[in-house]
Design an enzyme around this catalytic site. Sequence first.
Site, mmCIF file in Angstrom:
data_model
loop_
_atom_site.group_PDB
_atom_site.id
_atom_site.type_symbol
_atom_site.label_atom_id
_atom_site.label_comp_id
_atom_site.label_asym_id
_atom_site.label_seq_id
_atom_site.Cartn_x
_atom_site.Cartn_y
_atom_site.Cartn_z
ATOM 1 N N THR A 17 -12.496 -4.711 5.516
ATOM 2 C CA THR A 17 -13.419 -4.332 5.697
ATOM 3 C C THR A 17 -14.682 -5.240 4.810
ATOM 4 O OG1 THR A 17 -12.290 -3.496 6.765
ATOM 5 C CG2 THR A 17 -14.037 -2.644 5.772
ATOM 6 N N SER A 67 -6.907 -7.648 6.912
ATOM 7 C CA SER A 67 -5.196 -7.665 5.780
ATOM 8 C C SER A 67 -3.875 -7.295 7.159
ATOM 9 C CB SER A 67 -5.722 -7.100 5.061
ATOM 10 O OG SER A 67 -5.053 -5.485 5.084
ATOM 11 N N THR A 100 -7.886 -3.249 3.404
ATOM 12 C CA THR A 100 -7.290 -2.141 2.473
ATOM 13 C C THR A 100 -5.724 -2.252 3.018
ATOM 14 O OG1 THR A 100 -7.979 -0.821 3.678
ATOM 15 C CG2 THR A 100 -9.597 -0.945 2.009
ATOM 16 N N ASP A 101 -5.814 -2.231 3.836
ATOM 17 C CA ASP A 101 -4.321 -2.613 5.040
ATOM 18 C C ASP A 101 -3.076 -2.411 4.288
ATOM 19 O OD1 ASP A 101 -6.108 -0.758 6.552
ATOM 20 O OD2 ASP A 101 -6.117 -1.877 8.135
#
Length: 342
Positions: A17, A67, A100-101
């Site tokens: 992101t 990700s 972030t995932d």
Amino acid sequence: MNQKKPKNIVVLGTGGTIAGTAARASDNLGYSAAQVGVADLLAGVPGMSEVLEGHALVCEQVAQIDSKDMSFAIWSALALRVQQHLAQDDVAGVVITHGTDTLEETAFLLHAVLPAALQLHKPVVLTCAMRPASALSPDGPQNLLDAVALARADGACGVMAVCAGVVHAALAVQKVHVYRPDAFSSGDAGPLGYIEEGRLRLVNNWPLALTHQAPGALERITQVKTWPRVEIVMNYAGGSAAVVEALLQPVPSAPPLQGLIVAGTGNGTLHFELAAALQRAGQAGVRVLRASRCGEGRVLPVAGHAFADSNGLSPVKARVALMLALMIEGQTTRAAMCSDPN
Ligand code: SIN
């Protein structure tokens, strides 16, 4: 002799992101991740030259993905590039921009595979964003600035993540919120520190690179064609044997199952039907590790339990650890089988 301080901070881009864009600045959900290259991300950060304090930035795009789509091939390429950069005398540290995932999985992988000798002297800092680069109020530029401040901080070492001004160790970091810019927590361990106005305030020890290390794994992951298949199953009310039994069936699109992480309830407890299926999986040669679906705390060992616990790791990190262990064991077994007894 006056030793010169390493000058370069290497920034490796992988997408996420932080590199995402949406059609409208007010849209924080309907964006596409991984659209802006890492060089352009860095060029858009005001105040970077002050934070660098004489260091220079070197950047490289290793991948450009959301990700959630992280692959073993990208993990191997990334780990290798980090190791190669850290080994250079003129490199002070490495920053990685990441979605972030799955950030916590990549952070754990790097912690496990990068040689301790490098980690003990130089930092690897993952950073990210919860708002796309096109947002009204993007968090990526501040996070990048903070990551560079952390990478050039005196004494910085080990694999860490920084998000929303909070510094986390790779072993502890976990995404705990789906939307909030401050989306990560270190749980019981607490954060390592905070970045405030370009300065690190350390409130914990630097990460010790000595636990959960997998020596030899870096070489292994860059050699193997297929990573061992390890899946995650969960315990819940009304649980049954069905998922484990399905996973034990051969499928043309995947290698045979070698490991199972079970995200148990509470202290890794299991529905009796699921436990029985896991026993059968174990008898069929599948390695079973017991973690917890709880967001905090660690599964405590229970004497005589049928399944080993995950040694303090969350289900997703335990999966990485087990894949690495199986790869290293596989190599040892093959070497023993091939060695000449004379
Ligand atoms: C991703 O993980 O690549 C997308 C989500 C994010 O970075 O917050």
